[in-house]
Design a protein around this motif. Structure first.
Motif, PDB file in Angstrom:
ATOM      1  N   UNK A 102       0.817  -1.215   0.000  1.00  0.00           N
ATOM      2  CA  UNK A 102       0.000   0.000   0.000  1.00  0.00           C
ATOM      3  C   UNK A 102       0.849   1.262   0.000  1.00  0.00           C
ATOM      4  N   UNK A 103       2.126   1.139   0.381  1.00  0.00           N
ATOM      5  CA  UNK A 103       3.018   2.293   0.350  1.00  0.00           C
ATOM      6  C   UNK A 103       3.151   2.864  -1.054  1.00  0.00           C
ATOM      7  N   UNK A 104       2.924   2.034  -2.059  1.00  0.00           N
ATOM      8  CA  UNK A 104       3.110   2.452  -3.460  1.00  0.00           C
ATOM      9  C   UNK A 104       1.780   2.599  -4.201  1.00  0.00           C
ATOM     10  N   UNK A 105       0.734   2.881  -3.471  1.00  0.00           N
ATOM     11  CA  UNK A 105      -0.605   2.952  -4.082  1.00  0.00           C
ATOM     12  C   UNK A 105      -0.740   4.071  -5.110  1.00  0.00           C
ATOM     13  N   UNK A 106       0.126   5.104  -5.048  1.00  0.00           N
ATOM     14  CA  UNK A 106      -0.016   6.240  -5.954  1.00  0.00           C
ATOM     15  C   UNK A 106       0.935   6.143  -7.146  1.00  0.00           C
ATOM     16  N   UNK A 107       1.679   5.033  -7.222  1.00  0.00           N
ATOM     17  CA  UNK A 107       2.540   4.787  -8.384  1.00  0.00           C
ATOM     18  C   UNK A 107       1.689   4.143  -9.473  1.00  0.00           C
TER      19      UNK A 107
END
Length: 256
Positions: free
Chosen positions: A238-243
Motif C-alpha cells: 500500500x506504500x506504493x498505491x499512488x505509483x
C-alpha cells in the motif's frame, strides 16, 4: 487448505521458477497469498507451494501455457474454483504477468516460428489473459507487467524479444488509463540482466557474458533474483498505491 478471507491474493504467471519463484516467496513474506502458474514442471510448482506454506502463507499452483489463448477459459474456470475452495472468494487483488521465454537470434536469422512464439507468450498472451482476468480482479487492485532493460537499450540478437517488451510497456499505460475508474493501477517492472535459468542461463553460467554485464552496470555486477522479487512485492504494498503507469527499471544502472 483452510479457507481464508483476510489476505490479499496475487496471481503470478510463471511463478514456479526464476524471478517468478522469487516473487511469490517474497509476496508470502509480506503476508500476500498466491496463485502461481507453471508451464509443465509440476514438481517445481509444488516445491514453491510448499515453501510458501513453510512461511505461513497459502498458495495454489495451476497449470497454464500463457502462449495459448485458447486455454485461457479453462484456466479462468480453474482459478474460480481455487479462489472459492481456498479463500472463500470470487476475486483476487494483484496480477503479475511474469511468464516468459528468451530467444536469441539476429534479425537476419529470426524465424517466423520464433517470432510468433515470442509474440504469443510475451504480447498476445499477456493482453488476452489480462482481459480474461479483469472481471475477477477486485477494484483497487494492481497489475504489474514484466518488461526488460532490452526495451530501453539494445543487445544483438534480441530484436524480436525487445519489440514484444516495448509493446507491453505501451499496453501497461493503456491499462492504467482505462482501469483508473476502478482504482486499479498498472505498472511495468523492467529487470536488467539477471542470473537465472532464463535464456538458457547465459548470465548465470557464461563467465564472459556475466563479466560483460558487470562491466556496463553501475553497481558492478549482474543482477540476481533477490534483486527483483522483493522489489515487486514492495511495489504491490500500500506504500506504493499512488505509483501508476510507470516503467521502473531494476537493473543496477545497466547501460546508463
Amino acid at each position: 487448505m483452510t479457507a481464508q478471507t483476510a489476505s490479499k491474493i496475487a496471481i503470478v504467471t510463471g511463478g514456479s521458477r526464476g524471478l517468478g519463484r522469487n516473487t511469490v516467496v517474497n509476496l508470502a513474506r509480506k503476508g500476500i497469498d498466491v496463485v502461481l502458474t507453471y508451464h509443465s514442471n509440476r514438481a517445481e510448482a509444488d516445491a514453491a507451494v510448499a515453501e510458501i506454506a513453510e512461511l505461513g502463507g497459502n498458495a495454489v499452483a495451476l497449470q497454464l501455457d500463457s502462449g495459448v489463448t485458447e486455454s485461457f477459459d479453462d484456466f479462468v474456470a480453474s482459478l474460480k474454483t481455487a479462489l472459492s475452495e481456498n479463500w472463500g472468494r470470487g476475486s483476487f487483488d494483484f496480477l503479475v504477468n511474469n511468464a516468459g521465454i528468451g530467444i536469441n537470434a539476429p534479425i537476419t536469422e529470426t524465424t517466423e516460428e520464433q517470432f510468433d512464439r515470442l509474440m504469443n507468450i510475451h504480447l498476445k498472451g499477456v493482453f488476452f489473459l489480462t482481459q480474461k482476468l479483469l472481471p475477477l480482479m477486485a477494484d483497487g487492485g494492481r497489475i504489474i507487467n514484466l518488461s526488460s532493460g532490452l526495451a530501453r537499450f539494445s543487445g544483438p540478437g534480441y530484436a524480436a524479444y525487445g519489440m514484444m517488451k516495448g509493446g507491453i510497456e505501451v499496453f501497461t499505460r493503456y491499462l492504467a488509463k482505462e482501469l483508473g475508474t476502478r482504482g486499479i493501477t498498472a505498472n511495468t517492472v523492467a529487470p536488467g540482466a539477471i542470473e537465472t535459468d532464463f535464456g538458457g542461463g547465459a548470465v548465470r553460467d557464461n563467465a564472459n557474458y556475466n563479466k560483460m554485464v558487470s562491466s556496463v552496470t553501475a553497481l558492478g555486477r549482474a543482477g540476481v533474483a533477490d534483486d527483483i522479487g522483493p522489489m515487486i512485492a514492495s511495489l504491490l504494498s500500500d506504500d506504493n498505491r499512488w505509483v501508476n503507469a510507470q516503467r521502473i527499471e531494476v537493473s543496477g544502472g545497466m547501460n546508463i
